[in-house]
Design an enzyme around this catalytic site. Structure first.
Site, short mmCIF file in Angstrom:
data_model
loop_
_atom_site.label_atom_id
_atom_site.label_comp_id
_atom_site.label_asym_id
_atom_site.label_seq_id
_atom_site.Cartn_x
_atom_site.Cartn_y
_atom_site.Cartn_z
CG ASP A 29 -1.77 1.23 1.33
OD1 ASP A 29 -2.35 1.60 0.29
OD2 ASP A 29 -1.87 1.84 2.40
CB SER A 30 0.18 4.77 -0.73
OG SER A 30 -1.03 4.80 0.00
CE1 TYR B 48 2.69 5.49 -3.39
CE2 TYR B 48 1.47 3.63 -4.25
CZ TYR B 48 2.64 4.15 -3.74
OH TYR B 48 3.74 3.35 -3.62
CB CYS C 157 -2.80 1.00 -2.59
SG CYS C 157 -2.98 2.72 -2.97
CB THR D 132 -4.58 5.27 -5.44
OG1 THR D 132 -5.50 5.91 -4.56
CG2 THR D 132 -4.11 6.25 -6.48
CD GLU E 150 -2.09 8.17 7.12
OE1 GLU E 150 -1.01 8.46 7.61
OE2 GLU E 150 -2.25 7.21 6.35
CB CYS F 247 -9.97 5.02 -0.08
SG CYS F 247 -8.48 5.67 0.69
CB THR F 248 -6.31 1.58 2.25
OG1 THR F 248 -5.83 2.90 2.01
CG2 THR F 248 -5.79 0.63 1.21
CG HIS F 249 -6.57 5.72 4.97
ND1 HIS F 249 -5.81 5.21 3.95
CD2 HIS F 249 -5.71 6.29 5.84
CE1 HIS F 249 -4.53 5.47 4.19
NE2 HIS F 249 -4.45 6.13 5.33
N1 DGL Z 1 -3.99 3.76 -0.09
C1 DGL Z 1 -4.69 4.81 -0.80
C2 DGL Z 1 -5.92 4.20 -1.48
O1 DGL Z 1 -6.44 3.16 -1.09
C3 DGL Z 1 -5.10 5.95 0.11
C4 DGL Z 1 -3.95 6.77 0.63
C5 DGL Z 1 -3.17 7.47 -0.48
O2 DGL Z 1 -3.69 8.44 -1.08
O3 DGL Z 1 -2.07 7.04 -0.74
O4 DGL Z 1 -6.41 4.76 -2.43
#
Ligand code: DGL
Length: 266
Positions: free
Chosen positions: A10-11, A42, A73, A75, A152, A184-186
């Site tokens: 992941d990012s 990302y 991730c 993205t 975060e 999105c992961t978060h």
């Molecule tokens: N991991 C990214 C996603 O799932 C979110 C955080 C980022 O922007 O890197 O899209």
């Protein structure tokens, strides 16, 4: 014979929501996680840049002898999956297809909303994957760039989070979607706030659950599923492993014992 691990990247931290679910569904598998903390986020970067970072990570994880690569991730899945599949020697799984599949199966009124980063929304990866399965469905998208910093900073349970979510969800409510993809992961961390604002009748599709099931299915089909022994977890971050470890403990119930520093292209 030593077990071959599943590589997950992941990012940054967010992919730990997916790692946690992979570990729950695949408890016997060794997992190697790479968080690209040097390059996060990302979600506001170009396809070219995200693809370059993703390829660097994939090359590193391949040197660790992994049997499968999971792009945790959204993205990176939206922007780099095709290139990763072209260049990797192992199977590569992204989050978009399983999430889209689940949403198509879930919707009753044919209206689906996708929440994601700016880059994921711009790529239209989710609408394409949904409409490929059923062209009559109606898909709306909403970029939610403030959600990642809220998570975060552990601000998910604050009036600010509620207000921001309410603002982003206005278009979702207007669309009358009965199914919302947390693209999105978060975002799964914000589930309680989103569910309370959208109400019980709206289904939230969490990529973590769907992806873990897809990974299990794939390994079963290819007779590569580990059935015994406790899976081992190895974690790498491309910057500041100490901060990563501290923040990871907020997202994961299990404490990570060590986070190794691995600078990309260094
Ligand atoms: N991991 C990214 C996603 O799932 C979110 C955080 C980022 O922007 O890197 O899209």
């Amino acid at each position: 014979m030593t077990k071959k691990a599943i590589g997950v990247f992941d990012s940054g931290l967010g992919g730990l929501t997916i790692l946690k679910e992979l570990h729950r569904v695949l408890p016997h598998e060794n997992l190697i996680y790479f968080g690209d903390t040097a390059n996060v986020p990302y979600g506001s970067k170009s396809k070219q840049t995200v693809t370059r970072f993703s390829l660097d990570i994939a090359r590193f994880l391949e040197t660790q002898g992994i049997k499968m690569l999971v792009i945790a991730c959204n993205t990176a899945s939206a922007l780099a999956l095709t290139e990763l599949r072209k260049q990797c020697q192992i199977p590569v799984l992204g989050v978009i297809e399983p999430g889209a599949q689940k949403a198509v199966q879930t919707t009753r009124n044919g209206r689906i909303a996708v929440l994601g980063t700016e880059a994921t929304v711009k790529s239209r990866a989710y609408p394409k994957a949904i409409l490929k399965r059923n062209a009559r469905l109606h898909v709306v998208q909403q970029a939610c760039p403030l959600f990642v910093p809220l998570v975060e900073e552990s601000w998910t349970n604050t009036p600010a989070a509620r207000l921001i979510a309410k603002t982003y969800l206005a278009s979702v409510r207007q669309s009358k979607a009965d199914t919302v993809i947390l693209g999105c992961t978060h975002y799964p961390v914000l589930k309680p706030v989103l569910a309370s604002l959208l109400g019980k009748r709206i289904h939230l599709v969490d990529s973590a659950e769907v992806l873990a099931q897809a990974a299990k299915h794939f390994l079963q089909q290819h007779k590569q599923l580990e059935q015994t022994g406790r899976g081992k977890l190895t974690v790498y971050a491309s910057d500041d492993p100490v901060r990563f470890k501290r923040m990871a403990s907020c997202l994961l119930a299990d404490k990570i014992s060590t986070v190794h520093l691995k600078k990309l292209n260094a």
